[in-house]
Design a protein around this motif. Structure first.
Motif, PDB file in Angstrom:
ATOM      1  N   ALA A   1       0.834  -1.204   0.000  1.00  0.00           N
ATOM      2  CA  ALA A   1       0.000   0.000   0.000  1.00  0.00           C
ATOM      3  C   ALA A   1       0.867   1.252   0.000  1.00  0.00           C
ATOM      4  O   ALA A   1       0.560   2.242  -0.691  1.00  0.00           O
ATOM      5  CB  ALA A   1      -0.926  -0.004   1.217  1.00  0.00           C
ATOM      6  N   LEU A   2       1.945   1.224   0.777  1.00  0.00           N
ATOM      7  CA  LEU A   2       2.867   2.362   0.798  1.00  0.00           C
ATOM      8  C   LEU A   2       3.465   2.597  -0.580  1.00  0.00           C
ATOM      9  O   LEU A   2       3.499   3.738  -1.079  1.00  0.00           O
ATOM     10  CB  LEU A   2       3.980   2.096   1.817  1.00  0.00           C
ATOM     11  N   ALA A   3       3.919   1.533  -1.215  1.00  0.00           N
ATOM     12  CA  ALA A   3       4.528   1.666  -2.542  1.00  0.00           C
ATOM     13  C   ALA A   3       3.535   2.198  -3.567  1.00  0.00           C
ATOM     14  O   ALA A   3       3.859   3.074  -4.378  1.00  0.00           O
ATOM     15  CB  ALA A   3       5.088   0.321  -2.992  1.00  0.00           C
ATOM     16  N   GLU A   4       2.311   1.684  -3.530  1.00  0.00           N
ATOM     17  CA  GLU A   4       1.302   2.127  -4.500  1.00  0.00           C
ATOM     18  C   GLU A   4       0.950   3.594  -4.292  1.00  0.00           C
ATOM     19  O   GLU A   4       0.811   4.354  -5.260  1.00  0.00           O
ATOM     20  CB  GLU A   4       0.049   1.255  -4.371  1.00  0.00           C
ATOM     21  N   ARG A   5       0.813   4.012  -3.033  1.00  0.00           N
ATOM     22  CA  ARG A   5       0.430   5.397  -2.764  1.00  0.00           C
ATOM     23  C   ARG A   5       1.525   6.367  -3.209  1.00  0.00           C
ATOM     24  O   ARG A   5       1.243   7.389  -3.853  1.00  0.00           O
ATOM     25  CB  ARG A   5       0.139   5.583  -1.275  1.00  0.00           C
ATOM     26  N   GLU A   6       2.766   6.057  -2.869  1.00  0.00           N
ATOM     27  CA  GLU A   6       3.849   6.978  -3.205  1.00  0.00           C
ATOM     28  C   GLU A   6       4.151   6.971  -4.699  1.00  0.00           C
ATOM     29  O   GLU A   6       4.544   7.999  -5.263  1.00  0.00           O
ATOM     30  CB  GLU A   6       5.100   6.636  -2.400  1.00  0.00           C
ATOM     31  N   THR A   7       3.955   5.840  -5.357  1.00  0.00           N
ATOM     32  CA  THR A   7       4.123   5.806  -6.816  1.00  0.00           C
ATOM     33  C   THR A   7       3.055   6.651  -7.490  1.00  0.00           C
ATOM     34  O   THR A   7       3.332   7.371  -8.461  1.00  0.00           O
ATOM     35  CB  THR A   7       4.079   4.357  -7.329  1.00  0.00           C
ATOM     36  N   ALA A   8       1.833   6.590  -6.982  1.00  0.00           N
ATOM     37  CA  ALA A   8       0.750   7.414  -7.529  1.00  0.00           C
ATOM     38  C   ALA A   8       1.060   8.897  -7.354  1.00  0.00           C
ATOM     39  O   ALA A   8       0.831   9.708  -8.270  1.00  0.00           O
ATOM     40  CB  ALA A   8      -0.577   7.055  -6.866  1.00  0.00           C
ATOM     41  N   LEU A   9       1.593   9.267  -6.193  1.00  0.00           N
ATOM     42  CA  LEU A   9       1.942  10.664  -5.959  1.00  0.00           C
ATOM     43  C   LEU A   9       3.082  11.096  -6.873  1.00  0.00           C
ATOM     44  O   LEU A   9       3.093  12.229  -7.382  1.00  0.00           O
ATOM     45  CB  LEU A   9       2.324  10.870  -4.489  1.00  0.00           C
ATOM     46  N   PHE A  10       4.041  10.201  -7.102  1.00  0.00           N
ATOM     47  CA  PHE A  10       5.132  10.498  -8.033  1.00  0.00           C
ATOM     48  C   PHE A  10       4.583  10.776  -9.426  1.00  0.00           C
ATOM     49  O   PHE A  10       5.002  11.735 -10.094  1.00  0.00           O
ATOM     50  CB  PHE A  10       6.101   9.313  -8.057  1.00  0.00           C
ATOM     51  N   ARG A  11       3.625   9.967  -9.871  1.00  0.00           N
ATOM     52  CA  ARG A  11       3.008  10.208 -11.183  1.00  0.00           C
ATOM     53  C   ARG A  11       2.356  11.595 -11.231  1.00  0.00           C
ATOM     54  O   ARG A  11       2.476  12.317 -12.234  1.00  0.00           O
ATOM     55  CB  ARG A  11       1.953   9.148 -11.482  1.00  0.00           C
ATOM     56  N   GLU A  12       1.666  11.952 -10.163  1.00  0.00           N
ATOM     57  CA  GLU A  12       1.018  13.267 -10.128  1.00  0.00           C
ATOM     58  C   GLU A  12       2.049  14.389 -10.218  1.00  0.00           C
ATOM     59  O   GLU A  12       1.838  15.384 -10.925  1.00  0.00           O
ATOM     60  CB  GLU A  12       0.204  13.407  -8.845  1.00  0.00           C
ATOM     61  N   ASP A  13       3.155  14.247  -9.494  1.00  0.00           N
ATOM     62  CA  ASP A  13       4.205  15.271  -9.525  1.00  0.00           C
ATOM     63  C   ASP A  13       4.819  15.377 -10.914  1.00  0.00           C
ATOM     64  O   ASP A  13       5.065  16.481 -11.417  1.00  0.00           O
ATOM     65  CB  ASP A  13       5.291  14.949  -8.504  1.00  0.00           C
ATOM     66  N   MET A  14       5.095  14.240 -11.537  1.00  0.00           N
ATOM     67  CA  MET A  14       5.696  14.254 -12.880  1.00  0.00           C
ATOM     68  C   MET A  14       4.742  14.873 -13.901  1.00  0.00           C
ATOM     69  O   MET A  14       5.160  15.621 -14.794  1.00  0.00           O
ATOM     70  CB  MET A  14       6.071  12.834 -13.302  1.00  0.00           C
ATOM     71  N   THR A  15       3.451  14.592 -13.750  1.00  0.00           N
ATOM     72  CA  THR A  15       2.463  15.185 -14.652  1.00  0.00           C
ATOM     73  C   THR A  15       2.432  16.700 -14.473  1.00  0.00           C
ATOM     74  O   THR A  15       2.422  17.463 -15.453  1.00  0.00           O
ATOM     75  CB  THR A  15       1.070  14.594 -14.378  1.00  0.00           C
ATOM     76  N   ALA A  16       2.412  17.145 -13.221  1.00  0.00           N
ATOM     77  CA  ALA A  16       2.360  18.584 -12.943  1.00  0.00           C
ATOM     78  C   ALA A  16       3.594  19.300 -13.471  1.00  0.00           C
ATOM     79  O   ALA A  16       3.497  20.445 -13.958  1.00  0.00           O
ATOM     80  CB  ALA A  16       2.221  18.811 -11.439  1.00  0.00           C
ATOM     81  N   LEU A  17       4.753  18.650 -13.397  1.00  0.00           N
ATOM     82  CA  LEU A  17       5.998  19.265 -13.867  1.00  0.00           C
ATOM     83  C   LEU A  17       6.199  19.097 -15.372  1.00  0.00           C
ATOM     84  O   LEU A  17       7.195  19.563 -15.911  1.00  0.00           O
ATOM     85  CB  LEU A  17       7.189  18.659 -13.119  1.00  0.00           C
ATOM     86  N   ARG A  18       5.274  18.405 -16.013  1.00  0.00           N
ATOM     87  CA  ARG A  18       5.293  18.204 -17.459  1.00  0.00           C
ATOM     88  C   ARG A  18       6.526  17.430 -17.919  1.00  0.00           C
ATOM     89  O   ARG A  18       7.088  17.693 -18.975  1.00  0.00           O
ATOM     90  CB  ARG A  18       5.140  19.532 -18.214  1.00  0.00           C
ATOM     91  N   MET A  19       6.937  16.456 -17.110  1.00  0.00           N
ATOM     92  CA  MET A  19       7.995  15.545 -17.514  1.00  0.00           C
ATOM     93  C   MET A  19       7.427  14.535 -18.510  1.00  0.00           C
ATOM     94  O   MET A  19       6.353  13.964 -18.284  1.00  0.00           O
ATOM     95  CB  MET A  19       8.556  14.788 -16.305  1.00  0.00           C
TER      96      MET A  19
END
Length: 409
Positions: free
Chosen positions: A102-120
């Motif tokens: 659950a920890l891995a899934e949550r933090e990976t999802a947040l990483f995706r959100e950050d990368m999307t916001a930064l337009r990577m």
């Protein structure tokens, strides 16, 4: 495992230049000349905490590599992994009482959100260590069977002496390698190892830890380095164009990964070029989870900071430089963003062709993003001071900044 959505990259008139970049393995700048499809592997996160500015700076560097390649009309085959099972993740889960998955899934999802916001730009394949176990096990078995690996109390270690090219990536002396091995996840002092530097390929199952069927290896879980090797070999093959990551990965991670791949395939090199981004600090210390001195991208976003300004903070520093983040970085980036947006909001302006070529030239010269920003600053200053008569120039500049720097105005 899925990546994040891709933002559209505008196509610019003309064509970009081939990238000259610093290669850690030679210590020199080299000109990258990929084929029609450039192949890039960048080591990803261990998802036990959110994306901090150090992570973002690394991924920004390799986002620029992709953008330079796209501007040369090449396609890019980009792979990024997620180390979704490893000691730090398990330790964090145990400390917080949360299930490690659950920890891995949550933090990976947040990483995706950050990368999307930064337009990577997203990788074509975004691959977890857990899903790669079926690819990892045969590699470890093959290394063992060919004498390049050995068992120690149920664990399997790689013998660094089995690769005659070992040491060519980081170019470090043995004493420094041993010190860094101990600091960065290795176990150089474990009794019974043939060489203190030998890294773990397969960890035998231990009580209370996740494990998988390792066929003839027995139940266990993979070591850190073999994970990336299995993923890279599956999707890119040997001799891909760039292996990238933070400078702290040159040794042991990239050194060991290269030796694993070279030993198991009998081919050299694993990657044609090794590119490493500098470390980001806060108050004079490297920004890291172990230090606890982190500035999180998600926290800045929650505070209402424009992600484009965060990206401009990263671009203001050369990718290979070590630097300390301060509140002044964000203030300057926010002011720069306002000036640029005001400059491109007019229907006409100073000619745009020269600034586009300046951006291209700067990025082709070892990703000199600060020089590229300075070129846009000069154009924006001329726009504010004198205006211009070139109809459509602001739109050209806006598209160029978007395509080459990932900055949406």
């Amino acid at each position: 495992m899925h990546a994040w959505p891709a933002s559209e990259v505008p196509v610019l008139p003309g064509q970009g230049r081939d990238l000259r970049i610093h290669d850690t393995a030679t210590g020199e700048r080299v000109t990258l000349t990929p084929g029609p499809v450039a192949r890039l592997y960048v080591c990803g996160i261990t998802p036990y905490d959110a994306t901090h500015l150090g992570h973002a700076a690394t991924y920004n560097a390799f986002d620029l590599v992709q953008r330079v390649w796209l501007d040369t009309k090449r396609q890019v085959h980009y792979i990024q992994n997620v180390t979704d099972v490893d000691d730090p993740l398990l330790e964090r889960a145990a400390a917080t009482g949360e299930e490690w998955t659950a920890l891995a899934e949550r933090e990976t999802a947040l990483f995706r959100e950050d990368m999307t916001a930064l337009r990577m730009l997203p990788p074509r394949e975004f691959v977890g260590a857990v899903e790669s176990v079926p690819d990892i096990v045969p590699l470890v078995e093959r290394l063992r069977d060919m004498g390049a690996a050995y068992e120690l109390e149920g664990d399997v270690y790689f013998s660094v002496e089995s690769d005659r090219h070992f040491g060519e990536v980081s170019r470090l002396d043995a004493a420094t390698m041993r010190r860094l091995s101990g600091e960065r996840g290795g176990d150089p002092d474990r009794p019974g190892k043939k060489n203190p530097l030998d890294p773990l390929l397969w960890s035998a199952a231990r009580e209370g830890e996740p494990s998988w069927d390792g066929a003839s290896l027995g139940r266990g879980r993979p070591g850190w380095h073999i994970e990336c090797v299995a993923i890279a070999l599956r999707y890119l093959g040997m001799g891909f164009d760039v292996q990238g990551g933070g400078s702290d990965l040159a040794f042991p991670h990239h050194e060991m990964g290269a030796s694993h791949a070279q030993a198991v395939t009998g081919e050299h090199p694993f990657a044609r070029t090794y590119v490493h981004a500098g470390m980001v600090g806060l108050d004079g210390a490297k920004m890291s989870k172990s230090q606890g001195n982190l500035v999180f991208v998600s926290a800045l976003r929650r505070e209402g900071v424009d992600p484009v300004a965060i990206r401009l903070v990263l671009l203001a520093h050369h990718y290979r430089a070590d630097w300390d983040y301060t509140a002044g970085d964000l203030e300057r980036a926010t002011e720069r963003l306002a000036r640029w947006r005001a400059a491109v909001s007019r229907p006409d302006g100073p000619p745009a062709d020269a600034v586009v070529e300046e951006i291209r030239a700067a990025l082709a010269d070892d990703l000199d993003a600060p020089a590229a920003l300075a070129a846009v600053d000069r154009w924006a200053a001329a726009q504010h001071e004198h205006g211009g008569t070139d109809e459509g120039a602001p739109g050209v500049v806006s598209r160029a900044v978007d395509a080459l720097l990932g900055v949406a105005l």
